[in-house]
Enzyme design. Structure first.
Site, PDB file in Angstrom:
ATOM      1  N   SER A   1       0.818  -1.223   0.000  1.00 16.77           N
ATOM      2  CA  SER A   1       0.000   0.000   0.000  1.00 16.77           C
ATOM      3  C   SER A   1       0.847   1.266   0.000  1.00 16.77           C
ATOM      4  CB  SER A   1      -0.890   0.032   1.242  1.00 16.77           C
ATOM      5  OG  SER A   1      -1.629  -1.145   1.345  1.00 16.77           O
TER       6      SER A   1
ATOM      7  N   SER B   1       2.466  -3.227   8.271  1.00 12.52           N
ATOM      8  CA  SER B   1       2.395  -3.923   9.570  1.00 12.52           C
ATOM      9  C   SER B   1       3.768  -4.500   9.912  1.00 12.52           C
ATOM     10  CB  SER B   1       1.404  -5.088   9.511  1.00 12.52           C
ATOM     11  OG  SER B   1       0.158  -4.644   9.064  1.00 12.52           O
TER      12      SER B   1
ATOM     13  N   GLU C   1      -4.028 -14.118   1.946  1.00 11.81           N
ATOM     14  CA  GLU C   1      -4.493 -13.286   3.057  1.00 11.81           C
ATOM     15  C   GLU C   1      -5.973 -13.478   3.316  1.00 11.81           C
ATOM     16  OE1 GLU C   1      -2.899  -9.107   4.037  1.00 11.81           O
ATOM     17  OE2 GLU C   1      -2.788  -9.268   1.860  1.00 11.81           O
TER      18      GLU C   1
ATOM     19  N   SER D   1     -10.787  -3.899   1.313  1.00 10.68           N
ATOM     20  CA  SER D   1     -11.898  -3.473   2.173  1.00 10.68           C
ATOM     21  C   SER D   1     -13.180  -4.237   1.818  1.00 10.68           C
ATOM     22  CB  SER D   1     -12.133  -1.966   1.997  1.00 10.68           C
ATOM     23  OG  SER D   1     -12.618  -1.744   0.691  1.00 10.68           O
TER      24      SER D   1
ATOM     25  N   GLU E   1     -15.948  -3.146   0.689  1.00  8.54           N
ATOM     26  CA  GLU E   1     -16.513  -2.733  -0.603  1.00  8.54           C
ATOM     27  C   GLU E   1     -15.789  -3.456  -1.751  1.00  8.54           C
ATOM     28  OE1 GLU E   1     -15.701  -0.655   1.848  1.00  8.54           O
ATOM     29  OE2 GLU E   1     -17.689   0.067   2.406  1.00  8.54           O
TER      30      GLU E   1
END
Ligand SMILES: Cc1cc2nc3c(=O)[nH]c(=O)nc-3n(C[C@H](O)[C@H](O)[C@H](O)COP(=O)(O)OP(=O)(O)OC[C@H]3O[C@@H](n4cnc5c(N)ncnc54)[C@H](O)[C@@H]3O)c2cc1C
Length: 405
Positions: free
Chosen positions: A122, A154, A237, A377, A379
């Site tokens: 990201s 992360s 993931e 996400s 959406e």
């Protein structure tokens, strides 16, 4: 779908349970070294990288065996192993797309947590629309020079290596000019800045790369094929540890019911309130749906198939469930739900106590937002389900801009 365990599976579960009873850390794991030591113990028992091929140090275990161990770890409320991204994402990516030399160099040290990994995908303007990423990798003859910024990394602050997506060709269509690399995080061209989260901890980081060096031998797959590689990673993931997650939710649910027995409102225990019981009943029914969802994924994996886009169904379902569950917990616990220190023993959460404030309801509530964002996400999962599972028409750019044409 066969919902019964074979006698071998039952024996395997018993063995894992006994091992855990004897081996669980007796005290809180406070430091990274403590967590590494626990990770190492799990590895030596054969409970890390269970599904990886044996020739690379894995266990070659069936999906059912992996699910059983994850489930028993959750049942025992065992601290998480460290290097989650290395084990869950980076290792499998190297196994599928890496060269033999890369496998020999990296896999064992991922399994033993000797080298910790992060995922550098990201960017500030490339999250859902990951293909818009701008960090560039320039060919300098014997190496690549990487410049750009990543965000929401992360574990970035403790990582030794990162799985990186960078643009190698800005002149072709955006999905085609991306390449996947392994980046040494411990070099002068990489600066890591931790971000403070709503939970108070700082697991995420911003990563700034300025002419950071990537060896040619650390390119994964072919030049310009990083997008396809990223798709493999994302499906890892989203598939995940669904059954273990259901077990953890089950333990949290029981704590919540106990709390509803103890907390008194208007002179009587909350559990006597029909509305509270109704809401708890509804969440329990939803949790059962999650259990069957998890078993469906497990059945697909046991058949040797890959859930593919269907893993988006599970991811959307459990992450939205977790939000509803934690909202109900806050409703029931009232002010107790917000306490981060000094809550009465019986109203504590006591889940993953290894990481400080993770053991509180307040943290669990705030964290429940995360699942609906990471790895795509809610959406985006709906788009994937609509387009790739149901075969509906593809979203257009005009749709993305709010229906303007
Ligand atoms: C706990 C956590 C851990 C993470 N760890 C990592 C990590 O280790 N490495 C890494 O690279 N990234 C990581 N991320 C980042 C994560 O992948 C992104 O946050 C995610 O992809 C969303 O991107 P974004 O934050 O830029 O939001 P945006 O893409 O800007 O989205 C903002 C909002 O718009 C909606 N939206 C966007 N596009 C569409 C569309 N086409 N249709 C409908 N709605 C849309 C989204 O659903 C969202 O609600 C992590 C995130 C979280 C929460």
């Amino acid at each position: 779908m066969d919902l019964n365990y074979t006698p071998e599976d039952a024996a395997f579960r018993k063995h894992a349970r006994t091992w855990l009873e004897q081996s669980l850390p007796r005290r809180e794991l406070r430091t990274l070294d403590d967590r590494r030591a626990w990770h190492r113990k799990l590895y030596e028992a054969g409970y890390i990288g269970m599904g990886w091929p044996k020739e690379y140090g894995g266990g070659g275990a069936r999906p059912m065996e992996q699910a059983i161990v994850a489930d028993e770890l959750a049942r025992a409320n065992a601290p998480a192993a460290t290097n989650g991204l290395g084990i869950g994402i980076v290792g499998p990516t190297i196994i599928v797309h890496g060269t033999e030399a890369q496998k020999q160099r990296y896999l064992k040290k991922i399994l033993t947590a000797e080298e910790l990994w992060c995922q550098l995908y990201s960017e500030p303007n490339a999250g859902s629309d990951l293909a818009s990423l701008r960090a560039s990798a320039e060919d300098r003859g014997d190496h690549f020079a990487v410049t750009g910024q990543k965000i929401w990394t992360s574990g970035g602050a403790i990582a030794d290596w990162g799985l990186l997506l960078a643009r190698t060709d800005p002149t072709v269509a955006k999905h085609k000019g991306i390449t996947c690399f392994l980046l040494d995080m411990r070099q002068p061209g990489v600066e890591v800045r931790p971000l403070k989260q709503i939970t108070g901890s700082s697991e995420f980081c911003e990563v700034f790369m300025t002419n950071a060096r990537v060896e040619k031998s650390d390119q994964i797959g072919k030049l310009g094929e990083g997008w396809a590689i990223a798709q493999t990673t994302l499906s890892y993931e989203r598939g995940g540890r669904s059954l273990a997650r259901v077990t953890s939710y089950g333990a949290q649910y029981r704590r919540l019911v106990e709390a509803a027995h103890r907390i008194r409102r208007h002179g009587r225990p909350l559990i006597d309130d029909a509305i509270v019981r109704q809401k708890l009943g509804r969440i329990w029914a939803e949790l059962e749906v999650e259990r069957y969802n998890a078993l469906r994924v497990l059945t697909i994996l046991e058949r040797g198939e890959h859930p593919g886009a269907a893993s988006s169904l599970t991811k959307l379902s459990y992450s939205e469930f977790e939000k509803r569950f934690m909202e109900l917990a806050q409703e029931i616990l009232g002010p107790y739900g917000q306490i981060t220190e000094g809550a009465p023993e019986e109203l504590k959460l006591e889940i993953d106590t290894a990481v400080g404030d993770h053991g509180t309801w307040a943290h669990a509530f705030l964290w429940s937002r995360a699942g609906t964002i990471y790895a795509g996400s809610s959406e985006i999962q709906k788009n994937v389900i609509g387009e790739r599972v149901l075969g509906l028409p593809k979203e257009t750019r005009a749709d993305r801009l709010g229906g303007r044409r």
